[in-house]
Enzyme design. Structure first.
Site, PDB file in Angstrom:
ATOM      1  N   ASP A 282       0.839  -1.200   0.000  1.00 33.76           N
ATOM      2  CA  ASP A 282       0.000   0.000   0.000  1.00 33.76           C
ATOM      3  C   ASP A 282       0.879   1.257   0.000  1.00 33.76           C
ATOM      4  O   ASP A 282       2.045   1.212   0.395  1.00 33.76           O
ATOM      5  CB  ASP A 282      -0.883   0.033   1.255  1.00 33.76           C
ATOM      6  CG  ASP A 282      -1.853  -1.140   1.296  1.00 33.76           C
ATOM      7  OD1 ASP A 282      -2.189  -1.674   0.226  1.00 33.76           O
ATOM      8  OD2 ASP A 282      -2.262  -1.506   2.419  1.00 33.76           O
ATOM      9  N   LYS A 283       0.258   2.361  -0.361  1.00 31.64           N
ATOM     10  CA  LYS A 283       0.999   3.624  -0.411  1.00 31.64           C
ATOM     11  C   LYS A 283       1.664   3.937   0.935  1.00 31.64           C
ATOM     12  O   LYS A 283       2.772   4.447   1.003  1.00 31.64           O
ATOM     13  CB  LYS A 283       0.015   4.746  -0.804  1.00 31.64           C
ATOM     14  CG  LYS A 283       0.662   6.094  -1.039  1.00 31.64           C
ATOM     15  CD  LYS A 283      -0.380   7.096  -1.513  1.00 31.64           C
ATOM     16  CE  LYS A 283       0.183   8.490  -1.624  1.00 31.64           C
ATOM     17  NZ  LYS A 283      -0.824   9.481  -2.041  1.00 31.64           N
TER      18      LYS A 283
END
Ligand code: URA
Length: 236
Positions: free
Chosen positions: A102-103
């Protein structure tokens, strides 16, 4: 190896796309145009697309410590991607991240242009263990731990029993979790389901690869020969 196979391994497109490329014809082997997608390329041949020589030994394998705030993708309209962190000299056609963080997740990410290796590592049923250091909003209770270790039923899948280690002297708020799958937001969803919440997530291992403590966030280095042998052995 067949020329169409070689080109698609080097991420020049799907088999269908590279066949079109070959039929154009835009591909040469040892200087001669090749029109047959089944052409058998000798290992030491010089292959070029539009006159640009491909180094068949050009497969690169980078181990990155992904920082927060960048997207695990090759391009993005809004955000920086992990590819933007790769120096121009280290870029290769078809370089891509194997799997996804994920970011806001940090830590170990493998990038390669070896499509076969990447594909095999992610193949369904392959289940390469991934270990995450998860910082939690609440202390992990024995009940939560037991649930994670038993496996959690989601709508689309049931997580395999996870390995859970509470890091000592963290008030049970830092936990190492090892899972075999890699479903979307899986770790965050698993902790949510047991009544907790991940406030920071950092991947520390994937199969035989460990994130080196000395590799700063945003940096990468090539896999060592030992690491490469170990990760390739996984896919055999
Ligand atoms: N699980 C998550 O929830 N996020 C990641 O980035 C990786 C695994």
């Amino acid at each position: 190896m067949r020329i169409d196979r070689l080109l698609s391994h080097l991420q020049y497109g799907t088999r269908k796309e590279v066949r079109r490329l070959i039929k154009k014809p835009r591909v040469t082997v040892n200087g001669a145009l090749v029109r047959d997608p089944g052409f058998d390329v000798p290992a030491d041949a010089v292959v070029a697309v539009d006159g640009q020589v491909l180094d068949q030994a050009l497969a690169v394998y980078y181990l990155m410590n992904k920082p927060t705030g960048v997207i695990t993708a090759t391009t993005d309209d809004h955000d920086r991607t992990v590819l933007d962190l790769i120096a121009a000299a280290d870029r290769r056609p078809g370089l891509y991240p194997v799997g996804r963080l994920d970011k806001d997740t940090t830590g170990l990410l493998l990038l390669t242009n070896d499509g076969t290796l990447g594909h095999n590592l992610l193949a369904p049923g392959k289940h390469v263990d991934k270990t995450y250091a998860a910082t939690l909003r609440l202390p992990l209770t024995p009940v939560m731990q037991a649930q994670l270790e038993a496996g959690i039923a989601f709508k689309a899948f049931t997580s395999q029993p996870a390995k859970v280690t509470v890091v000592p002297e963290t008030g049970a708020q830092l936990v190492h979790l090892t899972i075999g799958e890699g479903k979307y937001h899986q770790v965050k969803r698993m902790f949510k389901r047991v009544g907790n919440e991940v406030t920071a997530l950092h991947r520390i291992a994937m199969g035989p690869l460990q994130l080196p403590a000395t590799l700063p966030a945003g940096q990468y280095r090539p896999l060592t020969p030992e690491e490469l042998t170990a990760i390739k052995a996984l896919t055999r």
